[in-house]
Design an enzyme around this catalytic site. Structure first.
Site, PDB file in Angstrom:
ATOM      1  N   PHE A 100       1.759  -2.034  -6.534  1.00  0.00           N
ATOM      2  CA  PHE A 100       1.916  -1.501  -5.183  1.00  0.00           C
ATOM      3  C   PHE A 100       0.645  -1.825  -4.418  1.00  0.00           C
ATOM      4  O   PHE A 100      -0.418  -1.242  -4.664  1.00  0.00           O
ATOM      5  CB  PHE A 100       2.167   0.004  -5.159  1.00  0.00           C
ATOM      6  CG  PHE A 100       2.358   0.509  -3.747  1.00  0.00           C
ATOM      7  CD1 PHE A 100       3.590   0.384  -3.128  1.00  0.00           C
ATOM      8  CD2 PHE A 100       1.310   1.052  -3.039  1.00  0.00           C
ATOM      9  CE1 PHE A 100       3.762   0.807  -1.811  1.00  0.00           C
ATOM     10  CE2 PHE A 100       1.476   1.482  -1.729  1.00  0.00           C
ATOM     11  CZ  PHE A 100       2.703   1.364  -1.112  1.00  0.00           C
ATOM     12  N   ASP A 117      -7.691  -4.416  -6.487  1.00  0.00           N
ATOM     13  CA  ASP A 117      -7.226  -3.483  -5.463  1.00  0.00           C
ATOM     14  C   ASP A 117      -7.596  -2.068  -5.907  1.00  0.00           C
ATOM     15  O   ASP A 117      -6.927  -1.461  -6.739  1.00  0.00           O
ATOM     16  CB  ASP A 117      -5.710  -3.620  -5.281  1.00  0.00           C
ATOM     17  CG  ASP A 117      -5.160  -2.683  -4.207  1.00  0.00           C
ATOM     18  OD1 ASP A 117      -5.863  -1.735  -3.816  1.00  0.00           O
ATOM     19  OD2 ASP A 117      -4.012  -2.893  -3.777  1.00  0.00           O
ATOM     20  N   LYS A 172      -8.199   4.082   1.995  1.00  0.00           N
ATOM     21  CA  LYS A 172      -7.891   5.500   1.806  1.00  0.00           C
ATOM     22  C   LYS A 172      -9.127   6.394   1.910  1.00  0.00           C
ATOM     23  O   LYS A 172      -9.491   6.795   3.000  1.00  0.00           O
ATOM     24  CB  LYS A 172      -7.133   5.702   0.505  1.00  0.00           C
ATOM     25  CG  LYS A 172      -5.740   5.045   0.528  1.00  0.00           C
ATOM     26  CD  LYS A 172      -4.836   5.565  -0.539  1.00  0.00           C
ATOM     27  CE  LYS A 172      -3.491   4.844  -0.566  1.00  0.00           C
ATOM     28  NZ  LYS A 172      -2.664   5.093   0.623  1.00  0.00           N
TER      29      LYS A 172
END
Length: 408
Positions: free
Chosen positions: A148, A233, A262
Site C-alpha cells: 500500500f 516507504d 503522515k
C-alpha cells in the site's frame, strides 16, 4: 479536555447529512469526533474514546501536541505560503534538520504520502536514465505484492488489492510485482532495466506484516550488487512508530531513498518528503518536478517542530518500551479470541477468530466500549496508538479488547 457545547447537531444527524454530499470513498465508523487532546477524542455528544489508530500514524505525537500547536500558531502569525517561486525563511532549517535526523544528504519536500511516492518513482526513473544509463522509457521498478503506497492511478496500478485498482485503468507500465518477504523472487525480477526496488519495511495496510530477519538487509545487498536503488516507504512505519526513527534501523539498513509523510505533519498539516543520497536526488533540475504547497512555511515550521521532538529520542524509546507492553498484552489474548498477531513498537496487526466477526464488526464493538481502532482485511484489526499513550491506557484498551472478544 474541555467538553464541547451541546447545541449543535448530534452524531446520527451529522452522519445522515454527509450521505448526499460526500463522495463515498470511505466507510468510517459511526462516530463523529468534535474535539481531541493527547490520546483521547470526544464526539459531539461528549463521549470520550481512546484513539488506538492515531490517524494511521499521522498522529504519532497525539492530538494537539503543545509544541506542535505552538509552532503552528507562531507561524500562522507570520507567513503561511509563498510557493516555491520564492524562498522562505523556514524551509532550509527544516530540510537541514530532517536530513540530519534521517542520516541523508538531500530533502525534496512535498505534501501527502502519495505525492512522496510519486516523487520517489520519478526520481528513481530519472536516476536510471541519467546515471545508470537505462535506455529511454525502459526503466522498471520492482514492488511487493499486498503493498500500500497510496491511491493515485500510477500507484494503484501496481497494487494487488482489486478494490483499490479495479475500474481505474489503464495503468502506468514499468512495474514488476513479486511476493513480499521473498528475496529469491526479487532477485529474479531485477535486471539491467531496474531503476529501484520500492517496498514498505513493514506492510501496514496488509495487516502490519513484518518480514523475516535479514530480509531488509538482503534487499539492500541485492540492490547494491545489481546496481539499482533501494527506496523504502516509511510513510506509516517511520518517525518513531516502531521504536526507531526509521523501521529499516531494526536491521541497520540505509536505503538510497526514504519516503516520509503522515507524522511529519504532526496531525496539523499534510507534510511529506523524499530524503536520500545527493547522487540520487541531485538528478532533479528546475522545472522537472514541483509542488505549489510543498515546503510551504507553515509545513516547514510544523515539520521542524516534529523533528525537534524526535531528536530527543524520547518518542522512539516510548514506542520501544510500550511496544513490550503491547506485545505481552496481545500474547495473553491468543486463544481468547485472538488467533495471531504481529507487532513492532507501538504498531500491531491483530487477527481475530473469524467466528467472532469481521474486523469491521470487532472495530464497531470496540467503538461502543470507547476504543477506536480500524480493520484492514478479513478479521484483522490494526493498533497504532499515539506514542504519547500510557501503559495504563494500553492495558485498558487490551482489557476492553478481551471483553469484546470473550463476550461475543
Amino acid at each position: 479536555m474541555t467538553a464541547p457545547a451541546r447545541a449543535g447537531r448530534g452524531s446520527e444527524e451529522l452522519i445522515r447529512a454527509e450521505e448526499p454530499v460526500l463522495a463515498h470513498n470511505y466507510h468510517p465508523l459511526p462516530v463523529v469526533v468534535a474535539r481531541a487532546e493527547g490520546a483521547w477524542v470526544e464526539d459531539v455528544e461528549g463521549r470520550r474514546y481512546l484513539d488506538m489508530l492515531a490517524g494511521y500514524s499521522a498522529l504519532n505525537f497525539g492530538h494537539r501536541h503543545p509544541a506542535l500547536i505552538d509552532a503552528a500558531h507562531r507561524q500562522l502569525d507570520r507567513l503561511t505560503l509563498t510557493s516555491r517561486a520564492f524562498h522562505n525563511d523556514r524551509l532550509a532549517g527544516f530540510a537541514e534538520r530532517l536530513a540530519a535526523l534521517t542520516g541523508t544528504d538531500m530533502v525534496l519536500p512535498m505534501n501527502t504520502g502519495a505525492e512522496a511516492v510519486e516523487s520517489g518513482i520519478k526520481v528513481a526513473r530519472k536516476w536510471a536514465y541519467d546515471v545508470k544509463g537505462v535506455p529511454a522509457d525502459r526503466a522498471t521498478i520492482v514492488v511487493a505484492a499486498d503493498n500500500f503506497h497510496g491511491r493515485t492511478t500510477t500507484i494503484v496500478g501496481f497494487s494487488t488489492d482489486e478494490t483499490a485498482r479495479s475500474g481505474f485503468g489503464p495503468f502506468t507500465p514499468g512495474f514488476r510485482i513479486v511476493p513480499y518477504n521473498d528475496l529469491a523472487a526479487m532477485e529474479a525480477a531485477v535486471d539491467e532495466t531496474t531503476a529501484a526496488v520500492l517496498i514498505e519495511p513493514i506492510q501496514g495496510e496488509a495487516g502490519v506484516l513484518i518480514p523475516d530477519d535479514g530480509y531488509l538487509a538482503g534487499v539492500r545487498e541485492l540492490t547494491r550488487r545489481r546496481g539499482c536503488l533501494f527506496v523504502a516507504d516509511e510513510i506509516q512505519s517511520g518517525l518513531g512508530r516502531t521504536g526507531h526513527t526509521l523501521a529499516v534501523e531494526h536491521e541497520s539498513v540505509v536505503p538510497d531513498v526514504v519516503l516520509l509523510g503522515k507524522a511529519l505533519g504532526g496531525g496539523i498539516v499534510p507534510v511529506s518528503a523524499v530524503v536520500g543520497r545527493r547522487e540520487v536526488l541531485g538528478v532533479l533540475r528546475p522545472g522537472e518536478h514541483g509542488s505549489t504547497f510543498g515546503g510551504n512555511p507553515l509545513a516547514a515550521a510544523v515539520g521542524t517542530a516534529v523533528v525537534e521532538l524526535l531528536e530527543t529520542g524520547e518518542f522512539q524509546r516510548r514506542a520501544a518500551e510500550l511496544g513490550g507492553v503491547l506485545r505481552e498484552g496481545l500474547a495473553s489474548l491468543v486463544g481468547k479470541g485472538v488467533v495471531g498477531f504481529r507487532a513492532r513498537g507501538l504498531w500491531a496487526g491483530v487477527d481475530v477468530d473469524p467466528a467472532l466477526g469481521t474486523g469491521r464488526e470487532v472495530s464497531e464493538r470496540l467503538m461502543r466500549e470507547g476504543i477506536l481502532v480500524k480493520d484492514t482485511h478479513g478479521s484483522t484489526i490494526r493498533l497504532a496508538p499515539p506514542l504519547t499513550v500510557t501503559a495504563d491506557e494500553l492495558a485498558g484498551a487490551l482489557g476492553t479488547l478481551e471483553k469484546v472478544l470473550t463476550s461475543s
